[in-house]
Design a protein around this motif. Structure first.
Motif, PDB file in Angstrom:
ATOM      1  N   PRO A  56     -15.132 -39.254 -15.416  1.00 52.34           N
ATOM      2  CA  PRO A  56     -15.912 -40.114 -16.516  1.00 52.34           C
ATOM      3  C   PRO A  56     -16.075 -41.595 -16.208  1.00 52.34           C
ATOM      4  CG  PRO A  56     -13.454 -39.740 -16.953  1.00 52.34           C
ATOM      5  CD  PRO A  56     -13.822 -39.082 -15.866  1.00 52.34           C
ATOM      6  N   TRP A 243      -9.962 -44.551 -17.056  1.00 57.29           N
ATOM      7  CA  TRP A 243     -10.538 -43.392 -17.313  1.00 57.29           C
ATOM      8  C   TRP A 243      -9.837 -42.629 -18.422  1.00 57.29           C
ATOM      9  CZ3 TRP A 243      -9.613 -42.880 -11.352  1.00 57.29           C
ATOM     10  CH2 TRP A 243     -10.744 -43.321 -10.880  1.00 57.29           C
ATOM     11  N   ASN A 246     -12.158 -38.739 -21.469  1.00 61.62           N
ATOM     12  CA  ASN A 246     -12.737 -37.837 -20.643  1.00 61.62           C
ATOM     13  C   ASN A 246     -14.253 -37.580 -20.844  1.00 61.62           C
ATOM     14  OD1 ASN A 246     -13.507 -35.219 -22.123  1.00 61.62           O
ATOM     15  ND2 ASN A 246     -11.441 -35.902 -23.152  1.00 61.62           N
ATOM     16  N   THR A 247     -14.770 -37.014 -19.896  1.00 65.84           N
ATOM     17  CA  THR A 247     -16.199 -36.889 -19.913  1.00 65.84           C
ATOM     18  C   THR A 247     -16.846 -35.969 -20.822  1.00 65.84           C
ATOM     19  OG1 THR A 247     -16.227 -37.012 -17.273  1.00 65.84           O
ATOM     20  CG2 THR A 247     -18.116 -35.966 -18.521  1.00 65.84           C
ATOM     21  N   LEU A 250     -16.815 -38.346 -24.114  1.00 64.43           N
ATOM     22  CA  LEU A 250     -17.988 -39.168 -23.972  1.00 64.43           C
ATOM     23  C   LEU A 250     -19.291 -38.517 -24.421  1.00 64.43           C
ATOM     24  CD1 LEU A 250     -16.966 -41.259 -21.025  1.00 64.43           C
ATOM     25  CD2 LEU A 250     -16.842 -41.957 -23.277  1.00 64.43           C
TER      26      LEU A 250
END
Length: 358
Positions: A56, A243, A246-247, A250
């Motif tokens: 991320p 980080w 988390n991706t 986002l």
């Protein structure tokens, strides 16, 4: 009673009381949007899956840009967090060893995080049943205080404080070099909301916390943000792990911010259900707080304390949030989220059954 300190995860609540979790139950203890996540999130889920092999963005630039555009503030005035809980923890580390005042009743994580960082925590207790906030009554508590935690709209009461009162408190705290941490986790459930975000450019002592998990029904993803002056954001962000968001959280956050119609739909739905529930409660001698959001406090006005009602509801598969760990409440109220029409109707049915007991 050694009860869980938060709502949700009802298996732990039943275990602590020596009860068996019913096969069918309705969890009213978690204040999450009853409409669930925006449908657009499900539509994009397979695309999000492709991104889990990528680290991320530690600076969350795209999401911060969207928030900055929406709120008309600088990107440097925003810090993205792994839910409001992480942001509260970061602020508590920033305040390590300081004198902190918490306006009660309120979210228990303020005290927990501050105590873990050797803060001196004091309470300013609001009086039930109206829980009115007054600067004059608060002033003695602010003497030599370094920070004030204020949850508005309040958790657990659901009450929104007058804008003029909150502003006067921020102004007074600025004179006394006292930070104001304004937790607005449920601000977007308010129909007529006047934003405090622009005031971060006026008051260097103001820190605003917002959650994105409540309105958008994504508590499992953990996402929120903080707004404050750039120097404060820079200082507090030093405590954040790399980080930490988390991706998928986002990406979900970017998508959710585009769903303004979903927010309006939710606000209308919650308002309509409150208007259906509250007259029923009053008619049947249940007292409720004047909530303006998606949850409320309730008690049987014929009882001094609510333990018998609490256990009756649990036996019926209705799970409210206990209030034993809210200073000033100590179990004298129960907190309920507003759920689906069918689930709210079931609550009313069970409360009628309770009222008809000999």
């Amino acid at each position: 009673m050694n009860l869980p300190s938060h709502g949700s995860n009802p298996q732990h609540l039943y275990k602590s009381l020596g009860l068996s979790l019913p096969e069918k139950y309705i969890d009213f203890s978690a204040n999450i949007n009853p409409l669930g996540p925006p449908p657009a999130l499900k539509d994009k889920w397979n695309e999000f899956y492709q991104e889990i092999t990528v680290y991320p963005d530690p600076f969350a630039e795209k999401l911060k840009n969207r928030i900055a555009q929406k709120e008309q503030i600088s990107v440097d005035s925003i810090l993205i967090g792994n839910g409001g809980a992480e942001l509260i923890t970061l602020i508590a580390r920033f305040l390590s060893g300081k004198k902190v005042v918490v306006v009660e009743p309120s979210f228990s994580e303020y005290e927990k995080a501050c105590c873990a960082n050797d803060c001196e925590v004091q309470y300013h207790q609001l009086e039930e049943p109206n829980f009115e906030l007054s600067l004059d009554k608060l002033l003695p508590s602010l003497m030599n205080a370094d920070a004030l935690f204020l949850c508005d709209p309040n958790n657990p009461t659901g009450i929104q404080y007058p804008v003029s009162t909150v502003l006067s408190i921020i102004q007074e705290c600025e004179k006394q070099n006292c930070f104001v941490i304004l937790d607005e986790a449920f601000y977007d459930f308010l129909v007529d909301y006047e934003s405090f975000i622009p005031y971060i450019n006026t008051f260097s002592n103001l820190i605003i916390i917002r959650s994105m998990t409540k309105m958008f029904g994504i508590p499992g993803l953990r996402l929120g943000y903080m707004a404050a002056g750039p120097s404060l954001i820079a200082e507090i962000s030093k405590y954040q792990p790399h980080w930490s968001i988390n991706t998928i959280a986002l990406l979900a956050g970017e998508l959710c911010l585009q769903n303004e119609e979903y927010v309006k739909e939710t606000q209308v739905y919650i308002s309509e259900e409150r208007e259906r529930l509250f007259p029923f409660f009053k008619k049947n001698l249940f007292q409720v707080t004047s909530s303006q959001v998606n949850f409320y406090l309730l008690r049987d006005s014929t009882l001094k304390e609510q333990s018998t009602l609490f256990e009756f509801l649990l036996q019926k598969g209705i799970i409210p949030r206990h209030t034993f760990n809210f200073p000033g409440l100590e179990g004298k109220w129960l907190r309920f989220a507003i759920k689906s029409k069918e689930e709210n109707s079931k609550l009313m049915e069970v409360l009628l059954e309770w009222r008809q007991l000999p």
